[in-house]
Write an enzyme that holds these catalytic residues in place. Structure first.
Site, PDB file in Angstrom:
ATOM      1  N   ALA A   1       0.822  -1.228   0.054  1.00  0.00           N
ATOM      2  CA  ALA A   1      -0.118   0.129   0.016  1.00  0.00           C
ATOM      3  C   ALA A   1       0.702   1.279  -0.055  1.00  0.00           C
ATOM      4  O   ALA A   1       2.058   1.399   0.426  1.00  0.00           O
ATOM      5  CB  ALA A   1      -0.940   0.006   1.404  1.00  0.00           C
TER       6      ALA A   1
ATOM      7  N   TRP B   1       1.180   5.653   0.928  1.00  0.00           N
ATOM      8  CA  TRP B   1       1.074   6.458   2.198  1.00  0.00           C
ATOM      9  C   TRP B   1      -0.188   7.507   2.212  1.00  0.00           C
ATOM     10  O   TRP B   1      -0.365   8.213   2.997  1.00  0.00           O
ATOM     11  CB  TRP B   1       2.158   7.398   2.251  1.00  0.00           C
ATOM     12  CG  TRP B   1       2.820   8.372   1.069  1.00  0.00           C
ATOM     13  CD1 TRP B   1       3.831   7.790   0.065  1.00  0.00           C
ATOM     14  CD2 TRP B   1       2.462   9.316   0.407  1.00  0.00           C
ATOM     15  NE1 TRP B   1       3.907   8.488  -0.615  1.00  0.00           N
ATOM     16  CE2 TRP B   1       3.152   9.653  -0.537  1.00  0.00           C
ATOM     17  CE3 TRP B   1       1.386  10.248   0.753  1.00  0.00           C
ATOM     18  CZ2 TRP B   1       3.048  10.676  -1.267  1.00  0.00           C
ATOM     19  CZ3 TRP B   1       1.090  11.260  -0.095  1.00  0.00           C
ATOM     20  CH2 TRP B   1       2.036  11.404  -1.103  1.00  0.00           C
TER      21      TRP B   1
ATOM     22  N   LYS C   1       1.880  -4.870   3.608  1.00  0.00           N
ATOM     23  CA  LYS C   1       3.112  -3.933   3.976  1.00  0.00           C
ATOM     24  C   LYS C   1       2.548  -2.716   3.739  1.00  0.00           C
ATOM     25  O   LYS C   1       2.104  -2.073   2.345  1.00  0.00           O
ATOM     26  CB  LYS C   1       4.084  -4.421   2.765  1.00  0.00           C
ATOM     27  CG  LYS C   1       5.455  -3.773   3.673  1.00  0.00           C
ATOM     28  CD  LYS C   1       6.511  -3.629   2.414  1.00  0.00           C
ATOM     29  CE  LYS C   1       6.287  -2.238   1.455  1.00  0.00           C
ATOM     30  NZ  LYS C   1       6.467  -1.030   2.294  1.00  0.00           N
TER      31      LYS C   1
ATOM     32  N   SER D   1       2.854   4.192  -7.171  1.00  0.00           N
ATOM     33  CA  SER D   1       3.103   5.029  -8.488  1.00  0.00           C
ATOM     34  C   SER D   1       3.429   3.924  -9.598  1.00  0.00           C
ATOM     35  O   SER D   1       3.582   2.949  -9.594  1.00  0.00           O
ATOM     36  CB  SER D   1       4.396   5.660  -8.006  1.00  0.00           C
ATOM     37  OG  SER D   1       5.565   4.749  -7.834  1.00  0.00           O
TER      38      SER D   1
ATOM     39  N   THR E   1       6.894   2.334  -9.582  1.00  0.00           N
ATOM     40  CA  THR E   1       7.152   1.176  -8.729  1.00  0.00           C
ATOM     41  C   THR E   1       6.394   0.109  -9.388  1.00  0.00           C
ATOM     42  O   THR E   1       6.666  -1.042  -9.474  1.00  0.00           O
ATOM     43  CB  THR E   1       6.575   1.452  -7.498  1.00  0.00           C
ATOM     44  OG1 THR E   1       7.217   2.528  -6.963  1.00  0.00           O
ATOM     45  CG2 THR E   1       7.216   0.434  -6.503  1.00  0.00           C
TER      46      THR E   1
ATOM     47  N   GLU F   1      -2.814  -0.766  -9.029  1.00  0.00           N
ATOM     48  CA  GLU F   1      -3.604   0.299  -8.983  1.00  0.00           C
ATOM     49  C   GLU F   1      -2.317   1.402  -8.905  1.00  0.00           C
ATOM     50  O   GLU F   1      -1.902   1.686  -7.925  1.00  0.00           O
ATOM     51  CB  GLU F   1      -4.455   0.222  -7.793  1.00  0.00           C
ATOM     52  CG  GLU F   1      -5.300  -1.023  -7.894  1.00  0.00           C
ATOM     53  CD  GLU F   1      -6.620  -0.806  -6.901  1.00  0.00           C
ATOM     54  OE1 GLU F   1      -6.543  -0.137  -6.267  1.00  0.00           O
ATOM     55  OE2 GLU F   1      -7.597  -1.481  -7.319  1.00  0.00           O
TER      56      GLU F   1
ATOM     57  N   CYS G   1      -5.093   9.300  -5.887  1.00  0.00           N
ATOM     58  CA  CYS G   1      -5.032   8.973  -7.048  1.00  0.00           C
ATOM     59  C   CYS G   1      -5.877   9.386  -8.247  1.00  0.00           C
ATOM     60  O   CYS G   1      -5.377   9.885  -9.228  1.00  0.00           O
ATOM     61  CB  CYS G   1      -4.886   7.523  -7.230  1.00  0.00           C
ATOM     62  SG  CYS G   1      -6.520   6.724  -6.727  1.00  0.00           S
TER      63      CYS G   1
HETATM   64  P1  NAD Z   1       5.275   4.121  -4.166  1.00  0.00           P
HETATM   65  O1  NAD Z   1       5.084   3.369  -5.375  1.00  0.00           O
HETATM   66  O2  NAD Z   1       6.518   5.053  -4.098  1.00  0.00           O
HETATM   67  O3  NAD Z   1       5.154   3.004  -3.354  1.00  0.00           O
HETATM   68  C1  NAD Z   1       4.109   2.152  -3.012  1.00  0.00           C
HETATM   69  C2  NAD Z   1       4.538   0.993  -2.031  1.00  0.00           C
HETATM   70  O4  NAD Z   1       5.213   0.318  -2.940  1.00  0.00           O
HETATM   71  C3  NAD Z   1       5.012   1.288  -0.661  1.00  0.00           C
HETATM   72  O5  NAD Z   1       4.694   0.553   0.478  1.00  0.00           O
HETATM   73  C4  NAD Z   1       6.510   1.074  -1.014  1.00  0.00           C
HETATM   74  O6  NAD Z   1       7.377   0.676   0.073  1.00  0.00           O
HETATM   75  C5  NAD Z   1       6.640  -0.214  -2.087  1.00  0.00           C
HETATM   76  N1  NAD Z   1       7.499  -0.174  -2.936  1.00  0.00           N
HETATM   77  C6  NAD Z   1       8.533   0.664  -2.962  1.00  0.00           C
HETATM   78  N2  NAD Z   1       9.321   0.042  -4.048  1.00  0.00           N
HETATM   79  C7  NAD Z   1       8.869  -1.308  -4.057  1.00  0.00           C
HETATM   80  C8  NAD Z   1       9.456  -2.419  -5.025  1.00  0.00           C
HETATM   81  N3  NAD Z   1      10.360  -2.327  -5.908  1.00  0.00           N
HETATM   82  N4  NAD Z   1       8.618  -3.442  -4.886  1.00  0.00           N
HETATM   83  C9  NAD Z   1       7.611  -3.666  -4.354  1.00  0.00           C
HETATM   84  N5  NAD Z   1       7.067  -2.571  -3.502  1.00  0.00           N
HETATM   85  C10 NAD Z   1       7.883  -1.464  -3.578  1.00  0.00           C
HETATM   86  O7  NAD Z   1       4.112   4.870  -4.215  1.00  0.00           O
HETATM   87  P2  NAD Z   1       3.491   6.203  -3.053  1.00  0.00           P
HETATM   88  O8  NAD Z   1       4.556   7.535  -3.288  1.00  0.00           O
HETATM   89  O9  NAD Z   1       3.694   5.444  -1.927  1.00  0.00           O
HETATM   90  O10 NAD Z   1       2.059   6.323  -3.451  1.00  0.00           O
HETATM   91  C11 NAD Z   1       1.597   7.477  -4.327  1.00  0.00           C
HETATM   92  C12 NAD Z   1       1.363   6.613  -5.682  1.00  0.00           C
HETATM   93  O11 NAD Z   1       0.312   6.039  -5.365  1.00  0.00           O
HETATM   94  C13 NAD Z   1       0.676   7.915  -6.516  1.00  0.00           C
HETATM   95  O12 NAD Z   1       1.080   7.972  -7.783  1.00  0.00           O
HETATM   96  C14 NAD Z   1      -0.792   7.544  -6.683  1.00  0.00           C
HETATM   97  O13 NAD Z   1      -1.481   7.996  -7.661  1.00  0.00           O
HETATM   98  C15 NAD Z   1      -0.541   6.069  -6.397  1.00  0.00           C
HETATM   99  N6  NAD Z   1      -2.061   5.543  -5.938  1.00  0.00           N
HETATM  100  C16 NAD Z   1      -2.818   4.956  -6.704  1.00  0.00           C
HETATM  101  C17 NAD Z   1      -4.142   4.443  -6.376  1.00  0.00           C
HETATM  102  C18 NAD Z   1      -4.986   3.873  -7.227  1.00  0.00           C
HETATM  103  O14 NAD Z   1      -6.013   3.266  -6.664  1.00  0.00           O
HETATM  104  N7  NAD Z   1      -4.988   3.750  -8.603  1.00  0.00           N
HETATM  105  C19 NAD Z   1      -4.618   4.705  -4.890  1.00  0.00           C
HETATM  106  C20 NAD Z   1      -3.616   5.482  -4.316  1.00  0.00           C
HETATM  107  C21 NAD Z   1      -2.354   6.055  -4.755  1.00  0.00           C
END
Ligand code: NAD
Length: 463
Positions: free
Chosen positions: A136, A138, A162, A214, A217, A235, A269
């Site tokens: 998930a 933040w 996680k 994101s 990621t 997502e 998002c």
């Molecule tokens: P992020 O991609 O940086 O991190 C998301 C999660 O992935 C965190 O728990 C992180 O620790 C984990 N992570 C990081 N690197 C990883 C890897 N290599 N393998 C597996 N897990 C890993 O995203 P963020 O900055 O926490 O969240 C913001 C983003 O989430 C924005 O782009 C937003 O649009 C998106 N988001 C999408 C939705 C949706 O439903 N489409 C909903 C909420 C947020």
């Protein structure tokens, strides 16, 4: 952490920062390889019994919903402290997490039955894939943690959840609330920095990854899943366009648009991330949005007057700051805001950018923060072309006095969900997912449960 039904500490910890002060205020356990193995093993051990009894699953989900409702007063302040959102929004988030568990407790997925080509009966059963890694972000740690975990649990999968390293504490606290409700090993909660996400996704004991985060990621996660052909729901980010039509009443539209862009400090998002205004309405619309931005109360989420909290963490704060500065340097005008607030913490003035254009990163990329660019368009065809000219395709909306005309325009948006005269309204029953780089697969209602299943097809001869 919650591993195999037991609450465990860890010798290693990492700091958690309060975005309203910019200071570390607590530490979270940092899950090491041994603890991760234990969590995944527990999820595998618990799976055979958990998948076998749908009635028991629904009872646990209902109990989880009740426990979360009961714990709202304890969970919400933790969420505000680590994420920054106003306390009343944190309470709403806990309520939504509880509602997700309740909704799935109430949902029964029956097998599909159809006639086969030889006159036999074809029965399609939805079998759980196995232990799921739920990862998930933040912005809504509890709501999205529940949105990842609950459909998997309802499907008969076990889960290792996680949270983001920026916001681990509310999810760990949710794990403590739910410990004892699910049988040991059915729901595990581990915390750690980003590499833990990768190790969890790569773990051979995991059969499916349900990831929200994101797009960058998400691409890594897909690559991690590939060698083992793990099932995936991604997502990802969005860059939602809102198109305002020339028959719109500017004040009415501005009310809806403003909070569709600035709720949760713009960190949603499916928030409105770009507004397209007909040239004749551009200045009035910018003025109306700027008026609302100037009036919005920005502050510490613990202050009951606060409507918009700080940006949730330093990297995101720096990113929004950079995108706004670049747009201003490229010729956009800050009709409201445009800069950080002069106080400790990650506070940024709600910003409305007039005269934004394609080519500015704040228009082309997902800003995920309290800054909204407004772009002029000449005609509806141009507005649609600009709205669709993005690798993202999460949601979009069209605003105007003639709802039928607006709906016809909205139907031309290349995204997963579109609205007329609104944005972000969504029920727990509908399928939610993005086109293009906004994701893979869908969540919500029966779709979200089946996303954690594989069909098993049984041909039964006609009697
Ligand atoms: P992020 O991609 O940086 O991190 C998301 C999660 O992935 C965190 O728990 C992180 O620790 C984990 N992570 C990081 N690197 C990883 C890897 N290599 N393998 C597996 N897990 C890993 O995203 P963020 O900055 O926490 O969240 C913001 C983003 O989430 C924005 O782009 C937003 O649009 C998106 N988001 C999408 C939705 C949706 O439903 N489409 C909903 C909420 C947020």
């Amino acid at each position: 952490m919650l591993i195999g039904g037991a609450l465990t500490a860890s010798p290693r910890t990492f700091g958690v920062v309060d975005p309203a002060t910019g200071e570390e205020f607590d530490r979270a356990p940092d899950c090491d390889g041994t603890a991760l193995d234990a969590a995944v093993r527990a999820a595998n051990d618990a799976w055979p019994d958990w998948r076998a009894d749908a009635g028991a699953r629904r009872a646990c989900l209902a109990e989880a919903a009740a426990a979360l409702r009961e714990a709202a007063g304890a969970l919400a302040p933790i969420l505000t402290a680590e994420q920054g959102k106003p306390l009343r929004d944190a309470e709403t988030e806990v309520a939504r997490a509880a509602a997700r568990f309740q909704h799935l407790a109430d949902l029964e997925i029956a097998p599909d039955v159809m006639p086969g080509s030889g006159g036999e009966r074809v029965e399609v059963y939805w079998r759980p894939v196995g232990p799921v890694a739920a990862i998930a972000p933040w912005n809504f740690p509890l709501q999205l943690g529940a949105a990842k975990a609950a459909p998997a649990l309802a499907a008969g999968c076990t889960v290792v959840l996680k949270p983001s390293p920026h916001t681990p504490l509310a999810t760990l606290a949710m794990g403590r609330v739910l410990a004892g409700i699910f049988p040991p090993g059915v729901l595990n909660v581990v915390a750690g920095t980003d590499p833990l996400g990768e190790r969890l996704a790569a773990h051979p004991g995991i059969r499916k990854i349900n990831f929200t985060g994101s797009a960058a990621t998400g691409r890594h996660v897909a690559a991690t899943a590939a060698p083992d052909l793990k099932r995936l729901t991604l997502e990802l980010g969005g860059n939602d366009a809102a198109i305002v039509l020339d028959d719109a009443d500017v004040d009415t539209v501005a009310d809806g648009l403003f909070w569709s862009a600035f709720a949760n400090c713009g960190q949603i998002c499916m928030a409105v991330k770009r507004v397209y205004a007909p040239a004749a309405l551009h200045d009035d619309l910018v003025g109306a949005l700027a008026e609302r931005a100037a009036k919005a109360v920005v502050g510490d989420g613990r202050d009951p007057a606060t409507q918009i909290g700080p940006i949730a963490n330093r990297p995101q704060y720096e990113r929004v700051r950079g995108l706004v500065a670049e747009a201003l340097a490229a010729g956009a005008r800050a009709a409201a805001g445009g800069a950080p607030l002069d106080r400790p913490g990650f506070f940024f003035a709600p910003t409305v950018l007039a005269g934004a254009e394609a080519g500015m990163r704040i228009v082309d990329e997902e800003q995920f923060g309290p800054a909204l660019p407004v772009v002029r368009y000449r005609d509806v065809d141009e507005a649609i072309a600009l709205a669709n000219a993005t690798p993202y395709g999460l949601c979009g909306s069209v605003w105007g006095a003639d709802a039928g005309r607006a709906a016809a325009v909205a139907a031309r948006l290349d995204c997963g969900t579109a609205w007329v005269n609104g944005h972000m309204r969504m029920s727990l029953d509908e399928p939610f997912g993005g086109t293009k780089h906004s994701g893979l697969g869908v969540s919500g209602g029966p779709w979200g449960v089946r996303a954690h299943c594989e069909p098993f097809v049984l041909h039964v001869p006609a009697p």
